[in-house]
Design a protein around this motif. Structure first.
Motif, PDB file in Angstrom:
ATOM      1  N   UNK A 158       0.823  -1.210   0.000  1.00  0.00           N
ATOM      2  CA  UNK A 158       0.000   0.000   0.000  1.00  0.00           C
ATOM      3  C   UNK A 158       0.858   1.261   0.000  1.00  0.00           C
ATOM      4  N   UNK A 159       1.962   1.215   0.741  1.00  0.00           N
ATOM      5  CA  UNK A 159       2.819   2.399   0.862  1.00  0.00           C
ATOM      6  C   UNK A 159       3.502   2.765  -0.449  1.00  0.00           C
ATOM      7  N   UNK A 160       3.527   1.832  -1.405  1.00  0.00           N
ATOM      8  CA  UNK A 160       4.212   2.064  -2.684  1.00  0.00           C
ATOM      9  C   UNK A 160       3.295   2.648  -3.750  1.00  0.00           C
ATOM     10  N   UNK A 161       1.991   2.737  -3.463  1.00  0.00           N
ATOM     11  CA  UNK A 161       1.045   3.262  -4.447  1.00  0.00           C
ATOM     12  C   UNK A 161       0.989   2.383  -5.681  1.00  0.00           C
ATOM     13  N   UNK A 162       0.769   2.982  -6.857  1.00  0.00           N
ATOM     14  CA  UNK A 162       0.672   2.199  -8.100  1.00  0.00           C
ATOM     15  C   UNK A 162       1.915   1.356  -8.385  1.00  0.00           C
ATOM     16  N   UNK A 163       3.092   1.813  -7.911  1.00  0.00           N
ATOM     17  CA  UNK A 163       4.320   1.055  -8.158  1.00  0.00           C
ATOM     18  C   UNK A 163       4.335  -0.269  -7.399  1.00  0.00           C
ATOM     19  N   UNK A 164       3.435  -0.407  -6.427  1.00  0.00           N
ATOM     20  CA  UNK A 164       3.361  -1.652  -5.685  1.00  0.00           C
ATOM     21  C   UNK A 164       3.021  -2.845  -6.561  1.00  0.00           C
ATOM     22  N   UNK A 165       2.352  -2.597  -7.671  1.00  0.00           N
ATOM     23  CA  UNK A 165       1.991  -3.687  -8.587  1.00  0.00           C
ATOM     24  C   UNK A 165       3.234  -4.353  -9.167  1.00  0.00           C
ATOM     25  N   UNK A 166       4.192  -3.543  -9.588  1.00  0.00           N
ATOM     26  CA  UNK A 166       5.425  -4.086 -10.152  1.00  0.00           C
ATOM     27  C   UNK A 166       6.254  -4.788  -9.084  1.00  0.00           C
ATOM     28  N   UNK A 167       6.302  -4.207  -7.875  1.00  0.00           N
ATOM     29  CA  UNK A 167       7.058  -4.817  -6.779  1.00  0.00           C
ATOM     30  C   UNK A 167       6.455  -6.167  -6.407  1.00  0.00           C
ATOM     31  N   UNK A 168       5.126  -6.222  -6.298  1.00  0.00           N
ATOM     32  CA  UNK A 168       4.457  -7.472  -5.928  1.00  0.00           C
ATOM     33  C   UNK A 168       4.657  -8.542  -6.993  1.00  0.00           C
ATOM     34  N   UNK A 169       4.557  -8.168  -8.265  1.00  0.00           N
ATOM     35  CA  UNK A 169       4.739  -9.140  -9.350  1.00  0.00           C
ATOM     36  C   UNK A 169       6.143  -9.720  -9.327  1.00  0.00           C
ATOM     37  N   UNK A 170       7.133  -8.854  -9.144  1.00  0.00           N
ATOM     38  CA  UNK A 170       8.523  -9.321  -9.100  1.00  0.00           C
ATOM     39  C   UNK A 170       8.771 -10.211  -7.887  1.00  0.00           C
TER      40      UNK A 170
END
Length: 209
Positions: A158-170
């Protein structure tokens, strides 16, 4: 009726269902060498039919599962779409699915749960019970995981905002590979769900039920 964004802004049109589904099916079957281009051109990555009333597709479209890069890009595209679209569709409810091994698996991978909600954003949970004594905390924290909860490790983005999607996928792909999964072909999805009910499908995910 379909509301879409066109060259001159938003466009409202009336289409025959069979015609529209036929065009969608062609888009899913179109082969692309580059996963980024493929997922950007799909008509939709996920679909929620409230209370399961909508007519299911004749055949479930699924993206190629050629390699880990395809899987990571599909997860990233799906979770980015969820981040921007889910709250308006399901409010405070939670949507999610599990990635599980198909058949026998020799590694220590059992289940990786992917969740998305308005309050927590994108969240990952990985089952660590197959590791005797559990993976050491310093190892899991080094991989990016935050908390251990009854044998599962959690990471919310949540703290990463939209960029959290890429972090979670990786993170999801890296964790499965570290736990001994050799190929996405060894994986499937289970428990695709929306907390508030309805029939949730994920045609833009490069894994099949």
């Amino acid at each position: 009726m379909m509301l879409a964004r066109g060259a001159e802004g938003l466009q409202l049109s009336v289409r025959r269902t069979a015609e529209l589904e036929g065009l969608d099916r062609v888009a899913f079957e179109r082969v692309q060498a580059d996963p980024v281009s493929y997922f950007r051109q799909l008509p939709y990555l996920w679909r929620l039919s409230p209370h399961g009333k909508a007519t299911p597709l004749p055949a479930f479209p699924a993206a190629p599962t050629a390699d880990w890069h395809w899987l990571e890009e599909s997860l990233k595209a799906l979770l980015r779409a969820w981040w921007g679209q889910l709250p308006t569709q399901i409010g405070a409810d939670v949507a999610g699915f599990n990635i599980v091994p198909r058949g026998e698996h020799a590694g220590t991978f059992s289940t990786l749960s992917v969740l998305c909600s308005q309050s927590d954003g994108v969240m990952l949970l990985v089952d660590d019970l197959a590791v005797r004594g559990g993976t050491p905390s310093e190892v899991m924290v080094g991989r990016g995981w935050h908390d251990r909860i009854m044998g599962w490790w959690q990471r919310d983005c949540y703290d990463l905002g939209p960029e959290g999607s890429a972090v979670a996928a990786r993170m999801a792909v890296e964790e499965m590979r570290l736990r001994g999964v050799d190929s996405p072909a060894e994986l499937g999805i289970a428990e695709v769900r929306c907390e508030g009910g309805g029939h949730l499908t994920l045609p833009g995910l490069a894994l099949r039920p």
